[in-house]
Every structure is written in C-alpha cells, then in structure tokens.
Design an enzyme around this catalytic site. Structure first.
Site, PDB file in Angstrom:
ATOM      1  N   LEU A   1     111.657  -9.024  92.274  1.00 34.60           N
ATOM      2  CA  LEU A   1     111.016  -7.701  92.427  1.00 34.60           C
ATOM      3  C   LEU A   1     112.032  -6.579  92.580  1.00 34.60           C
ATOM      4  O   LEU A   1     111.727  -5.519  93.111  1.00 34.60           O
ATOM      5  CB  LEU A   1     110.018  -7.701  93.608  1.00 34.60           C
TER       6      LEU A   1
ATOM      7  N   SER B   1     119.569  -9.839  72.985  1.00 36.66           N
ATOM      8  CA  SER B   1     119.450  -8.438  72.576  1.00 36.66           C
ATOM      9  C   SER B   1     120.241  -8.217  71.296  1.00 36.66           C
ATOM     10  O   SER B   1     121.277  -8.856  71.076  1.00 36.66           O
ATOM     11  CB  SER B   1     120.024  -7.553  73.684  1.00 36.66           C
TER      12      SER B   1
ATOM     13  N   TYR C   1     127.129  -5.371  80.197  1.00 39.31           N
ATOM     14  CA  TYR C   1     125.772  -5.864  79.938  1.00 39.31           C
ATOM     15  C   TYR C   1     125.721  -6.619  78.611  1.00 39.31           C
ATOM     16  O   TYR C   1     125.235  -7.746  78.533  1.00 39.31           O
ATOM     17  CB  TYR C   1     124.775  -4.685  79.908  1.00 39.31           C
TER      18      TYR C   1
ATOM     19  N   LYS D   1     125.078 -10.853  77.533  1.00 43.97           N
ATOM     20  CA  LYS D   1     124.152 -11.442  76.544  1.00 43.97           C
ATOM     21  C   LYS D   1     124.923 -12.346  75.587  1.00 43.97           C
ATOM     22  O   LYS D   1     124.453 -13.424  75.208  1.00 43.97           O
ATOM     23  CB  LYS D   1     123.400 -10.345  75.786  1.00 43.97           C
TER      24      LYS D   1
ATOM     25  N   PHE E   1     115.169  -6.092  69.503  1.00 46.28           N
ATOM     26  CA  PHE E   1     115.623  -4.774  69.077  1.00 46.28           C
ATOM     27  C   PHE E   1     115.134  -3.783  70.159  1.00 46.28           C
ATOM     28  O   PHE E   1     115.396  -4.016  71.324  1.00 46.28           O
ATOM     29  CB  PHE E   1     115.243  -4.532  67.611  1.00 46.28           C
ATOM     30  N   ASN E   2     114.435  -2.732  69.842  1.00 46.17           N
ATOM     31  CA  ASN E   2     114.098  -1.762  70.904  1.00 46.17           C
ATOM     32  C   ASN E   2     112.622  -1.853  71.289  1.00 46.17           C
ATOM     33  O   ASN E   2     111.780  -1.239  70.625  1.00 46.17           O
ATOM     34  CB  ASN E   2     114.437  -0.345  70.450  1.00 46.17           C
TER      35      ASN E   2
ATOM     36  N   ASN F   1     116.117   5.177  78.645  1.00 46.62           N
ATOM     37  CA  ASN F   1     115.659   4.863  77.288  1.00 46.62           C
ATOM     38  C   ASN F   1     114.778   5.965  76.718  1.00 46.62           C
ATOM     39  O   ASN F   1     114.148   6.726  77.449  1.00 46.62           O
ATOM     40  CB  ASN F   1     114.916   3.523  77.277  1.00 46.62           C
TER      41      ASN F   1
ATOM     42  N   VAL G   1     118.295  15.143  72.901  1.00 49.79           N
ATOM     43  CA  VAL G   1     118.535  14.282  71.734  1.00 49.79           C
ATOM     44  C   VAL G   1     120.048  14.106  71.630  1.00 49.79           C
ATOM     45  O   VAL G   1     120.788  15.079  71.416  1.00 49.79           O
ATOM     46  CB  VAL G   1     117.966  14.917  70.449  1.00 49.79           C
TER      47      VAL G   1
ATOM     48  N   GLY H   1     129.115   5.394  73.811  1.00 50.36           N
ATOM     49  CA  GLY H   1     128.752   3.987  73.619  1.00 50.36           C
ATOM     50  C   GLY H   1     127.617   3.755  72.646  1.00 50.36           C
ATOM     51  O   GLY H   1     127.329   2.610  72.280  1.00 50.36           O
TER      52      GLY H   1
HETATM   53  N1  UFG Z   1     118.168   8.788  73.092  1.00 52.33           N
HETATM   54  C1  UFG Z   1     118.134  10.168  73.151  1.00 52.33           C
HETATM   55  N2  UFG Z   1     117.766  10.749  74.330  1.00 52.33           N
HETATM   56  C2  UFG Z   1     117.456  10.020  75.443  1.00 52.33           C
HETATM   57  C3  UFG Z   1     117.493   8.606  75.366  1.00 52.33           C
HETATM   58  C4  UFG Z   1     117.861   8.027  74.170  1.00 52.33           C
HETATM   59  O1  UFG Z   1     118.400  10.849  72.170  1.00 52.33           O
HETATM   60  O2  UFG Z   1     117.160  10.610  76.489  1.00 52.33           O
HETATM   61  C5  UFG Z   1     118.534   8.154  71.815  1.00 52.33           C
HETATM   62  C6  UFG Z   1     119.773   7.289  71.940  1.00 52.33           C
HETATM   63  O3  UFG Z   1     120.938   8.056  71.758  1.00 52.33           O
HETATM   64  C7  UFG Z   1     119.532   6.271  70.840  1.00 52.33           C
HETATM   65  C8  UFG Z   1     118.001   6.124  70.801  1.00 52.33           C
HETATM   66  O4  UFG Z   1     117.488   7.284  71.447  1.00 52.33           O
HETATM   67  O5  UFG Z   1     119.950   6.788  69.611  1.00 52.33           O
HETATM   68  C9  UFG Z   1     117.515   4.901  71.534  1.00 52.33           C
HETATM   69  O6  UFG Z   1     118.077   4.902  72.828  1.00 52.33           O
HETATM   70  P1  UFG Z   1     117.610   3.867  73.959  1.00 52.33           P
HETATM   71  O7  UFG Z   1     118.404   4.159  75.188  1.00 52.33           O
HETATM   72  O8  UFG Z   1     116.118   3.883  74.083  1.00 52.33           O
HETATM   73  O9  UFG Z   1     117.980   2.453  73.344  1.00 52.33           O
HETATM   74  P2  UFG Z   1     119.399   1.880  72.911  1.00 52.33           P
HETATM   75  O10 UFG Z   1     119.259   1.472  71.489  1.00 52.33           O
HETATM   76  O11 UFG Z   1     120.519   2.768  73.244  1.00 52.33           O
HETATM   77  O12 UFG Z   1     119.528   0.661  73.918  1.00 52.33           O
HETATM   78  C10 UFG Z   1     118.692  -0.447  73.804  1.00 52.33           C
HETATM   79  C11 UFG Z   1     118.529  -1.112  75.162  1.00 52.33           C
HETATM   80  C12 UFG Z   1     119.837  -1.617  75.653  1.00 52.33           C
HETATM   81  C13 UFG Z   1     120.478  -2.465  74.626  1.00 52.33           C
HETATM   82  C14 UFG Z   1     120.574  -1.725  73.321  1.00 52.33           C
HETATM   83  C15 UFG Z   1     121.098  -2.571  72.218  1.00 52.33           C
HETATM   84  O13 UFG Z   1     118.017  -0.202  76.095  1.00 52.33           O
HETATM   85  O14 UFG Z   1     119.599  -2.398  76.805  1.00 52.33           O
HETATM   86  O15 UFG Z   1     119.271  -1.309  72.917  1.00 52.33           O
HETATM   87  O16 UFG Z   1     120.421  -3.764  72.233  1.00 52.33           O
HETATM   88  F1  UFG Z   1     121.740  -2.791  75.009  1.00 52.33           F
END
Ligand code: UFG
Length: 345
Positions: free
Chosen positions: A35, A126, A151, A155, A180-181, A201, A219, A299
C-alpha cells in the site's frame, strides 16, 4: 480451468484492472501489496465491479518470511508480479531504493515460488528496456540499449534474472510483458490511476489540468523530428493491458511447448504525439485544455511504438480500445475521484 493467482502490487493501477479481468475469466485472486502507492479501498472497488473480493495481505515483498506465509496460507497456482517502484526521476535520486525494492522483490518471489512449487509467472516489464530504438516499430528482438535510469535498469536486470533462472531447468514458465504507455481507466470509473502528488505522466496531468487542479499542461519539447515536433508514444488502454496478463497466464498454463522464458510487447502498434493526445482529449472530454510548450524533459526519448505482431499471434490477444476510449475513461475517472476523494496534493 480456474486458478488462484497471486498479484503482487495488486491494488495498484495495472494490478487492480488485472484483478477485475482475472475474476471475469473465472480465476481466484490473492493480492499482496504494501500500500505504498495505492489504497486499501481499491479492494472495495474491485468487489463492486466483480461481485467478488480478492483475498488481501499487506506485505512488502522484501520480507521473504512474510511472502512465504502467503504461499503457505493460500494455495497459489501462479503469480503476476506488479509490485515495484516506477518513477524514473525518483529512481535517479534514490537508486539504492529502486535496486532494493525492484530486484529483491523479484528474487524473493522466485525463492518462495520454488519452495512452494509454483512455476507460472508473469512479470511487469517496460518498453523502457529498449531505450531509443534505431528502427521503429520496435520488436521483441530489438536489443536493449543501455538503461537511461536506475528504474529502467531494474527492468533490464529483472528480465535477465528471469532469462538466466529459466535456463537452469528449474521448471519455471515466465513471461515478461513489456508495457508501452498504459492510460485510461475501467469503464465503471471505480478504479484508475491515482498518482500521489503532482503527476509525472502525461494523461493524469492532462485530466488534473482539465479538472482545474493544475494551471496548465507543459508540453515537453516541440522540436523533435516528428510531424508536429512533439514526442511519440504507444498509448494503450489499461483494460487491454490487463487482458494481456490473462492471455499470458493462459499461455504459461496451457502451452507446454512454449519456451520457459518469453517476452512480449504490449502496445497498440500505433504512435501518437503529445499534441495528438491533447487534441484527442479535448474532443473526447469536450473541454479545452490549457497548455504551453516548454523545453524537452531530461531523459525523454523522441519516439517509440510497438511491433505487436508476436504478442498478437502468440498470446492470441490484441488491443481493442481506441485513443478516444482511453482519454474519455481517464476523464470519467478524474471526475469520479474529484467527486469522491477531493483534490490530490
Ligand atoms: N509529457 C509532457 N508533459 C507532461 C508529461 C509528459 O509533455 O507533463 C510528454 C513526455 O515528454 C513524453 C510523453 O508526454 O513525450 C509521455 O510521457 P509520460 O511521462 O506519460 O511517459 P513516458 O513515455 O515518459 O514514460 C513511461 C513510463 C515510464 C517508463 C517509460 C518507458 O511512465 O515509467 O514510459 O517505458 F519508463
């Protein structure tokens, strides 16, 4: 045939949706979760949807004796291992915590499974294991790139542990699902993603912004080499993802000729840019979304989306829900949380 399935991390976002799909497929569910990033009330929500309540043990999987008690108490047939820390940024700040929780939890689970002769495992991996692939879409045979965060490294390490262990002939059947996402929520709006604090996210940040909890979405970058300049991901509805776990379980249990260790991409096969997500959200929710373009996030990769042909064929599974389904269900869930639980920190 009905099986009793242990879900570690089963009150979390993906675990809770998988519990619902396992019940729907006729299985029994035992959840072990500390939890640390979920609420015990999720059990009530799962019961409300399914008409059945999972057995529950509050447990940190680093406690091997506690984990063995779970196997002693319940007649477990298979395990799905969700329990892990999952924030990229936090893992950079606290790498030892990530190696401890993510790696030791898997090791303990494997030890307990061996002792209690449970040989079926599905593991939450992932697409982060691929890094920024040279060729898109990315298939399962694409080699891993060096991990860009602790992280991501956990994985990769966990997948390597499963590969090495399965080669010993111990009898384990393990499948890694490379998510994926995952986005969206159950259609009941009773379960969904509940980020603690400010979401990292994209989709939770969008829904909280639309609900007025955040001023505007940032963005991260519009100068990528993509059609509209924003980064591309393969967003998958969490219910489709949950169903992939049920399919993976079926494969492990009923395909004796499958390799002892397998890994599959779980995505839709379609890439969607951040701007496309924003537009699709506005259309699905019927509300405007305030946003501004800022610099790239450290990153982040430019683009990734899955070749899902192997998963579709071998798991007899495919993602069915649309981007509009994902975003409208996420919005329903956001409104439900706002009504039930109030704003989050
Ligand atoms: N993004 C924005 N603004 C935000 C949040 C995200 O523009 O406030 C963009 C990011 O730059 C990215 C896209 O939206 O281009 C998706 O971002 P997320 O953070 O939702 O997802 P990620 O692909 O960065 O990360 C996800 C998981 C991680 C994992 C990664 C790769 O959250 O745990 O996929 O597997 F490591």
């Amino acid at each position: 045939m009905s099986k009793r399935v242990l879900l570690t991390g089963g009150t979390g976002y993906i675990g809770s949706h998988t519990a619902v799909e396992l019940f729907a497929a006729g299985h029994d569910v035992v959840i072990a979760d500390d939890l640390s990033n979920s609420s015990v009330t999720v059990l009530d929500r799962i019961s409300e949807i399914s008409g059945r309540r999972p057995d529950f043990v509050k447990l940190d999987l680093r406690d091997l004796n506690g984990l063995k008690q779970v196997f002693r108490r319940f007649d477990i047939d298979a395990a799905i291992h969700f329990a892990a820390r999952k924030s990229v940024g936090e893992s950079v700040e606290q790498p030892l915590l990530y190696y401890d929780v993510n790696v030791n939890s898997l090791l303990n689970l494997l030890v307990a499974m061996a002792e209690f002769k449970v040989d079926t495992l599905v593991f939450s991996s992932s697409c982060t294991v691929y890094g920024q692939p040279d060729v898109l879409p990315v298939s399962e045979s694409t080699p891993f790139q060096p991990a860009s965060s602790p992280y991501g490294n956990t994985k990769q390490i966990c997948e390597h542990i499963l590969r090495d262990y399965s080669l010993t002939g111990v009898g384990l059947k393990a499948i890694s699902l490379r998510y994926f996402n995952p986005v969206g929520a159950h259609e009941s709006a009773l379960i969904g993603e509940l980020p603690l604090g400010v979401p990292n996210n994209l989709v939770p940040f969008i829904t909280q912004t639309a609900a007025g909890l955040r001023e505007r979405l940032q963005v991260f970058g519009d100068d990528y080499d993509t059609a509209d300049g924003t980064a591309i991901r393969d967003y998958i509805h969490v219910v489709d993802l949950a169903r992939a776990h049920v399919s993976a379980l079926q494969r492990s249990l009923h395909h004796p000729n499958a390799a002892n260790y397998e890994y599959f991409n779980v995505g839709t096969g379609s890439g969607t840019s951040v701007m496309e997500v924003i537009k699709a959200f506005e259309a699905a929710a019927g509300v405007p979304l305030p946003y501004k373009i800022v610099g790239r996030r450290a990153g982040d990769i430019e683009q990734i989306y899955a070749d899902t042909s192997t998963a579709n064929a071998e798991l007899d599974w495919r993602a069915e829900k649309t981007l509009a389904d994902m975003l409208s269900s996420a919005w329903q869930w956001q409104q439900h949380i706002a009504a039930q639980d109030g704003p989050v920190g």
